[in-house]
Write a protein that holds these residues in place. Structure first.
Motif, PDB file in Angstrom:
ATOM      1  N   GLU A 129       0.917  -1.286   0.053  1.00  0.00           N
ATOM      2  CA  GLU A 129       0.057   0.142  -0.092  1.00  0.00           C
ATOM      3  C   GLU A 129       0.914   1.176   0.020  1.00  0.00           C
ATOM      4  OE1 GLU A 129      -3.363  -0.106   2.828  1.00  0.00           O
ATOM      5  OE2 GLU A 129      -3.453  -2.144   2.587  1.00  0.00           O
ATOM      6  N   PHE A 130       2.227   1.126  -0.543  1.00  0.00           N
ATOM      7  CA  PHE A 130       3.035   2.173  -0.262  1.00  0.00           C
ATOM      8  C   PHE A 130       2.676   2.977  -1.657  1.00  0.00           C
ATOM      9  CE2 PHE A 130       7.194   4.059  -1.668  1.00  0.00           C
ATOM     10  CZ  PHE A 130       7.338   4.986  -0.707  1.00  0.00           C
ATOM     11  N   ALA A 131       2.654   4.449  -1.560  1.00  0.00           N
ATOM     12  CA  ALA A 131       2.653   5.357  -2.576  1.00  0.00           C
ATOM     13  C   ALA A 131       1.746   4.676  -3.869  1.00  0.00           C
ATOM     14  CB  ALA A 131       3.963   5.813  -3.028  1.00  0.00           C
ATOM     15  N   PRO A 132       0.482   4.332  -3.581  1.00  0.00           N
ATOM     16  CA  PRO A 132      -0.158   3.674  -4.354  1.00  0.00           C
ATOM     17  C   PRO A 132      -0.407   4.273  -5.820  1.00  0.00           C
ATOM     18  CG  PRO A 132      -1.807   4.352  -2.918  1.00  0.00           C
ATOM     19  CD  PRO A 132      -0.427   4.689  -2.244  1.00  0.00           C
ATOM     20  N   HIS A 133      -0.418   5.709  -5.969  1.00  0.00           N
ATOM     21  CA  HIS A 133      -0.604   6.481  -7.066  1.00  0.00           C
ATOM     22  C   HIS A 133       0.632   6.856  -7.922  1.00  0.00           C
ATOM     23  CE1 HIS A 133      -4.650   6.483  -5.118  1.00  0.00           C
ATOM     24  NE2 HIS A 133      -4.270   7.205  -4.211  1.00  0.00           N
ATOM     25  N   ALA A 134       1.569   6.413  -7.520  1.00  0.00           N
ATOM     26  CA  ALA A 134       2.859   7.176  -7.885  1.00  0.00           C
ATOM     27  C   ALA A 134       3.550   6.173  -8.821  1.00  0.00           C
ATOM     28  CB  ALA A 134       3.938   7.421  -6.729  1.00  0.00           C
ATOM     29  N   LYS A 135       4.239   6.957  -9.944  1.00  0.00           N
ATOM     30  CA  LYS A 135       5.078   6.544 -10.748  1.00  0.00           C
ATOM     31  C   LYS A 135       6.392   6.838  -9.717  1.00  0.00           C
ATOM     32  CE  LYS A 135       2.989   5.709 -14.801  1.00  0.00           C
ATOM     33  NZ  LYS A 135       2.370   4.301 -14.926  1.00  0.00           N
ATOM     34  N   PHE A 136       7.629   6.179 -10.405  1.00  0.00           N
ATOM     35  CA  PHE A 136       8.697   6.302  -9.379  1.00  0.00           C
ATOM     36  C   PHE A 136      10.093   6.462 -10.400  1.00  0.00           C
ATOM     37  CE2 PHE A 136       6.173   3.689  -6.727  1.00  0.00           C
ATOM     38  CZ  PHE A 136       6.561   4.545  -5.532  1.00  0.00           C
ATOM     39  N   ILE A 137      10.726   7.943 -10.296  1.00  0.00           N
ATOM     40  CA  ILE A 137      12.087   7.901 -10.691  1.00  0.00           C
ATOM     41  C   ILE A 137      13.087   7.563  -9.825  1.00  0.00           C
ATOM     42  CG2 ILE A 137      13.584   9.662 -11.419  1.00  0.00           C
ATOM     43  CD1 ILE A 137      11.249  11.531 -12.266  1.00  0.00           C
ATOM     44  N   HIS A 138      13.847   6.601  -9.933  1.00  0.00           N
ATOM     45  CA  HIS A 138      14.756   6.249  -8.848  1.00  0.00           C
ATOM     46  C   HIS A 138      16.219   6.481  -9.507  1.00  0.00           C
ATOM     47  CE1 HIS A 138      15.919   2.947  -5.654  1.00  0.00           C
ATOM     48  NE2 HIS A 138      16.377   4.030  -5.555  1.00  0.00           N
ATOM     49  N   ILE A 139      16.884   7.382  -8.514  1.00  0.00           N
ATOM     50  CA  ILE A 139      18.436   7.905  -9.057  1.00  0.00           C
ATOM     51  C   ILE A 139      19.163   7.173  -7.638  1.00  0.00           C
ATOM     52  CG2 ILE A 139      20.174   9.580  -9.005  1.00  0.00           C
ATOM     53  CD1 ILE A 139      17.480  11.367  -9.851  1.00  0.00           C
ATOM     54  N   ASP A 140      19.999   6.311  -8.068  1.00  0.00           N
ATOM     55  CA  ASP A 140      21.022   5.669  -7.082  1.00  0.00           C
ATOM     56  C   ASP A 140      22.245   5.297  -7.830  1.00  0.00           C
ATOM     57  OD1 ASP A 140      19.882   4.366  -4.317  1.00  0.00           O
ATOM     58  OD2 ASP A 140      21.853   3.775  -5.055  1.00  0.00           O
ATOM     59  N   ILE A 141      23.281   5.132  -7.088  1.00  0.00           N
ATOM     60  CA  ILE A 141      24.638   4.786  -7.569  1.00  0.00           C
ATOM     61  C   ILE A 141      24.664   3.261  -7.773  1.00  0.00           C
ATOM     62  CG2 ILE A 141      25.490   5.082  -5.266  1.00  0.00           C
ATOM     63  CD1 ILE A 141      27.442   5.786  -8.366  1.00  0.00           C
ATOM     64  N   ASP A 142      23.840   2.584  -6.964  1.00  0.00           N
ATOM     65  CA  ASP A 142      23.746   1.093  -6.871  1.00  0.00           C
ATOM     66  C   ASP A 142      22.808   0.544  -7.654  1.00  0.00           C
ATOM     67  OD1 ASP A 142      23.914  -1.703  -6.216  1.00  0.00           O
ATOM     68  OD2 ASP A 142      23.760  -1.389  -4.012  1.00  0.00           O
ATOM     69  N   GLN A 177       0.767  -1.639   9.107  1.00  0.00           N
ATOM     70  CA  GLN A 177      -0.241  -0.694   8.445  1.00  0.00           C
ATOM     71  C   GLN A 177       0.493   0.291   7.326  1.00  0.00           C
ATOM     72  OE1 GLN A 177      -3.446  -0.337  10.081  1.00  0.00           O
ATOM     73  NE2 GLN A 177      -2.731  -2.472  10.800  1.00  0.00           N
ATOM     74  N   ALA A 178      -0.567   0.897   6.611  1.00  0.00           N
ATOM     75  CA  ALA A 178      -0.125   1.941   5.495  1.00  0.00           C
ATOM     76  C   ALA A 178       0.034   3.265   6.208  1.00  0.00           C
ATOM     77  CB  ALA A 178      -1.082   1.823   4.620  1.00  0.00           C
ATOM     78  N   ALA A 179       0.882   4.083   5.376  1.00  0.00           N
ATOM     79  CA  ALA A 179       1.081   5.542   5.883  1.00  0.00           C
ATOM     80  C   ALA A 179       0.028   6.353   6.123  1.00  0.00           C
ATOM     81  CB  ALA A 179       1.711   6.241   4.789  1.00  0.00           C
ATOM     82  N   ARG A 180      -1.053   6.096   5.495  1.00  0.00           N
ATOM     83  CA  ARG A 180      -2.354   6.887   5.630  1.00  0.00           C
ATOM     84  C   ARG A 180      -2.914   6.535   6.930  1.00  0.00           C
ATOM     85  NH1 ARG A 180      -4.494   2.582   2.319  1.00  0.00           N
ATOM     86  NH2 ARG A 180      -3.008   3.577   0.594  1.00  0.00           N
ATOM     87  N   ASP A 181      -2.583   5.304   7.611  1.00  0.00           N
ATOM     88  CA  ASP A 181      -3.194   5.171   8.812  1.00  0.00           C
ATOM     89  C   ASP A 181      -2.337   5.406  10.161  1.00  0.00           C
ATOM     90  OD1 ASP A 181      -5.322   4.077   7.413  1.00  0.00           O
ATOM     91  OD2 ASP A 181      -4.257   2.165   7.051  1.00  0.00           O
ATOM     92  N   MET A 182      -1.666   6.433   9.919  1.00  0.00           N
ATOM     93  CA  MET A 182      -0.852   6.895  11.060  1.00  0.00           C
ATOM     94  C   MET A 182      -1.566   7.106  12.249  1.00  0.00           C
ATOM     95  SD  MET A 182       2.364   9.520   9.896  1.00  0.00           S
ATOM     96  CE  MET A 182       3.722   8.899  11.015  1.00  0.00           C
ATOM     97  N   VAL A 183      -0.770   6.793  13.410  1.00  0.00           N
ATOM     98  CA  VAL A 183      -1.538   7.374  14.647  1.00  0.00           C
ATOM     99  C   VAL A 183      -0.567   8.279  15.377  1.00  0.00           C
ATOM    100  CG1 VAL A 183      -2.727   5.048  14.846  1.00  0.00           C
ATOM    101  CG2 VAL A 183      -0.505   5.265  15.930  1.00  0.00           C
TER     102      VAL A 183
END
Lengths: 185, 556
Positions: free
Chosen positions: B285-298, B549-555
């Protein structure tokens, strides 16, 4: 399945389902490594850590004496094998990795079978050997040793056929492989 | 010259100013060479302290840290720092002594298979097989530790080889055919990323530890438009916390604003971040609407946990300026982000980081961090240990500069704080260096107070003392029915007396009304100081994403 920090009781079935890595899809990896101490340990350790089971492993020299070739067959995994090949690339001593496409690859294995073969069955065993183009390399009063080369399947088939005669012991090298045609492995 | 003298020449050629270590039988030759090599050596009281000090030095300066230990127990004591450096990508070269070659494999006195023990937790390791190999191995170790994705390199040196007489010639090149990191970033991918960013309506920049070395470039990209930025606990300081585009830290104890923004984002630009479980929470359930640009050296981080739509492999410092140029060239319409900022501002207004302060003089732990921020004017380098105090420090000390925040993020090593602060102070003597620690963590490497006192290493330690292993207690309270099992530590030891016994200054602060002033006085005191701050015993870190839990359910 909750996080390990929570109180929730975990059933054994859930645990086993989460841990079932094997799918049966076979991979042959050909890895060129620098001939440095510990290089093989680094590679096999990586597979164990990432949850892959190595089925066979063969190591030998290449045309360049500073470089060895490791041929490794795997049973595959639920997660793609990409992750483990990327991690392999990070090992400083690893020069090159090929995940060989089975249809584009010549893979061969060598095996030695010590088979019971006294008076009554000897002729029959020798006949099986002939069909499989197995070479008889040692004979004693009660046994003979046959040398077979071929694909894993061929060697499996030979094993099935000679087992009823009494298989005393067997040694297999594990597959080595090379790409077909001009492509470099 | 002796191989160990060549080793000294190599260290100098690598620009090593200081090393942290402890001698023993197997590295006697090395220590004989240190006697007049002209390299500063700081004698620690436990090899783990030396290892973490080298990490702190590396994190504070961006240079390669060096730690030494003898064979056997010396080397095994370094295992935790080695693993810590691996998890947090810290460039450290570890030089371990080894028994003489004829004893190898015989269970000789103080023999341990250092290479075998550390193999899964190093970027690379080498055992010297021949004295002539030593100089090249040292240069390779520094090169590997420093470049690509930084990390720990172990060089294990058998004692007999280190005494060998070898001809020494400086080495100026390193040739490693199996190690060719991709550093530049593919231009076509960068162009694709710029286009995606220019079209995004709800973008978020998610910066991790890999952005710390590219802070200026990150700021340039973010401010070339109004791109919102959040950082992981490793990335804090890579973007100024005082900047209006800053959303706060994300993850398990991040701000609601940052976590909600990730949850609703349509494009996430991950920079040197690895989608750790403490960031993603429930992965599905992480970032369900997102596309990802991933910049990494590894390259192995790309699509490891979350599939990347536009991966770019290389140094962030190389990629970000080109991404900024390409982005600007597209002349994106800044008005498209207005609605998104409106949404973000509404979260920000509704969910500030808050806690209920005490009615009396009791010091709430959150207030303790705020007080320290005030007393240091937000300018100190802060090294933290691991636990509740770490999260409160990350939340309430607002880091504006890269390398201002030094913590053990990946491995979560209690005992990291004091030696890391010590290493940071040695590397950046002109800075105020404080250590925020807990009464549990502090006791895992307290012995380094002696090192600080002896060498005049001026670190100020602020112990958030609640008499509990607080984070474990919090989990037991929230998820295990308050069954407090083995978390109560009481008021042991007396940290003021302990500090004095070590030759440092000890202070106890118990009243919130005089806290800032008390801290100021401690900071103005010469030499190492331990400030025992008594805080509320059972305060919890909030907000929180509960496990599973998912991020939107923070307590909280």
């Amino acid at each position: 399945m909750g996080e390990p920090g929570t109180k929730e009781l975990l059933s054994l079935e859930e645990l086993e389902a989460a841990g079932s890595f094997r799918t049966g899809r076979k991979h042959i990896l050909s890895i060129l490594v620098e001939n440095k101490p510990g290089a093989l340990t680094r590679i096999t350790g990586l597979f164990a850590r990432r949850g892959f089971n190595i089925d066979t492993l063969a190591v030998g020299p290449t045309d360049d004496e500073t470089i060895s070739r490791i041929t490794l067959t795997l049973d595959g995994a639920v997660q793609s094998i990409d992750q483990v090949t990327k991690q392999l690339h990070k090992l400083i001593n690893v020069l090159k990795i090929r995940d060989l496409e089975p249809t584009e690859t010549m893979a061969r294995e060598l095996a030695l079978f010590k088979i019971s073969a006294d008076g009554g069955s000897r002729a029959e065993v020798m006949q099986v050997c002939e069909i499989f183009r197995a070479k008889i390399v040692d004979v004693s009063k009660r046994t003979l040793v046959a040398e077979v080369t071929g694909t894993q399947e061929k060697i499996d088939a030979f094993e099935r056929l000679v087992r009823p005669f009494g298989l005393v012991e067997m040694a297999r090298t594990g597959e080595i492989a090379i790409a077909r045609g001009r492509a470099e492995t | 010259m002796r191989a160990v003298d060549a080793l000294m020449e190599c260290l100098k050629a690598e620009g090593v100013e200081v090393v942290f270590g402890l001698p023993g039988g197997a590295n006697l030759p090395t220590y004989d060479a240190f006697y007049d090599a002209g390299i500063r050596h700081i004698l620690v009281r436990h090899e783990a302290g030396g290892g973490h000090a080298a990490e702190g030095y590396a994190k504070a300066t961006g240079k390669v840290g060096v730690a030494l230990g003898t064979s056997g127990p010396g080397a095994t004591n370094l295992v935790t720092p080695i693993c810590d450096a691996m998890m947090d990508s810290v460039p450290v070269v570890f030089l371990t002594g080894q028994v003489r070659t004829e004893l190898l494999g015989t269970d000789g006195f103080q023999e341990a298979d250092t290479i075998g023990i550390t193999m899964p937790i190093v970027k690379h390791s080498m055992m010297i097989q021949h004295p002539l190999e030593l100089p090249r191995a040292i240069h390779e170790a520094f090169h590997i530790a420093r470049t690509g994705r930084p990390g720990p390199v172990v060089v294990d040196i058998p004692t007999d080889l280190s005494r060998a007489d070898i001809p020494y010639e400086p080495i100026t090149d390193v040739h490693l055919p199996g190690y060719q990191p991709t550093t530049d970033g593919n231009q076509k991918q960068i162009r694709l990323a710029a286009k995606a960013l220019a079209n995004a309506r709800r973008p978020v920049i998610y910066a991790g530890g890999g952005a710390v070395g590219a802070a200026a470039e990150l700021r340039e990209l973010a401010t070339s438009d109004r791109l919102p930025v959040t950082c992981t606990v490793m990335g804090l300081g890579s973007f100024p916390a005082s900047h209006p585009q800053w959303l706060g830290m994300l993850g398990m104890h991040g701000t609601r604003t940052a976590n909600y923004a990730m949850d609703e984002a349509d494009l996430i630009v991950a920079i040197g971040a690895r989608f750790d479980d403490r960031v993603t929470a429930k992965l599905s359930e992480f970032a369900p609407h997102a596309k990802f640009i991933h910049i990494d050296i590894d390259p192995a981080e790309i699509s490891k946990n979350v599939p990347a739509h536009i991966p770019i492999v290389g140094y962030a410092s190389n990629i970000l300026p080109r991404l900024t140029t390409e982005y600007r060239a597209l002349k994106p319409d800044p008005a498209r982000l207005e609605e998104w900022w409106h949404r973000i501002e509404s979260w920000r207004a509704r969910y500030p980081l808050a806690y209920s302060d005490s009615d009396d003089s009791e010091i709430k732990p959150q207030y303790m961090v705020q007080a320290l921020f005030e007393a240091t004017e937000g300018n100190a380098i802060v090294a933290s240990d691991v636990g509740q105090h770490q999260m409160w420090a990350a939340q309430h000390y607002h880091f504006d500069r890269p390398r201002q925040w030094i913590n053990s993020g990946g491995l979560g090593t209690m005992g990291f704080g004091l030696p890391a602060a010590m290493g940071a102070k040695v590397g950046r003597p002109e800075e105020t260096v404080v250590c925020i620690t807990g009464d549990g963590s502090f006791q895992m490497n307290t012995q380094e107070l002696a090192t600080c006192a002896q060498n005049g290493i001026d670190v100020k330690v602020f112990v958030m003392n609640n008499g509990y292993l607080g984070m474990v207690r919090q989990w037991q309270e929230l998820f295990w029915d308050r069954r407090y099992s083995q978390v109560h530590t009481g008021q042991y030891p007396d940290f003021v007396k302990l500090a004095e016994a070590y030759g440092a200054t000890g202070v106890r602060l118990t009243d919130k009304h005089t806290l800032v002033e008390g801290m100021r006085q401690a900071l103005a005191t010469d030499g190492p100081v331990v400030v025992d701050v008594r805080v509320s015993a059972e305060e919890n870190v909030y907000p929180m994403i509960a496990p599973g839990q998912a991020a939107r359910d923070m307590v909280g």
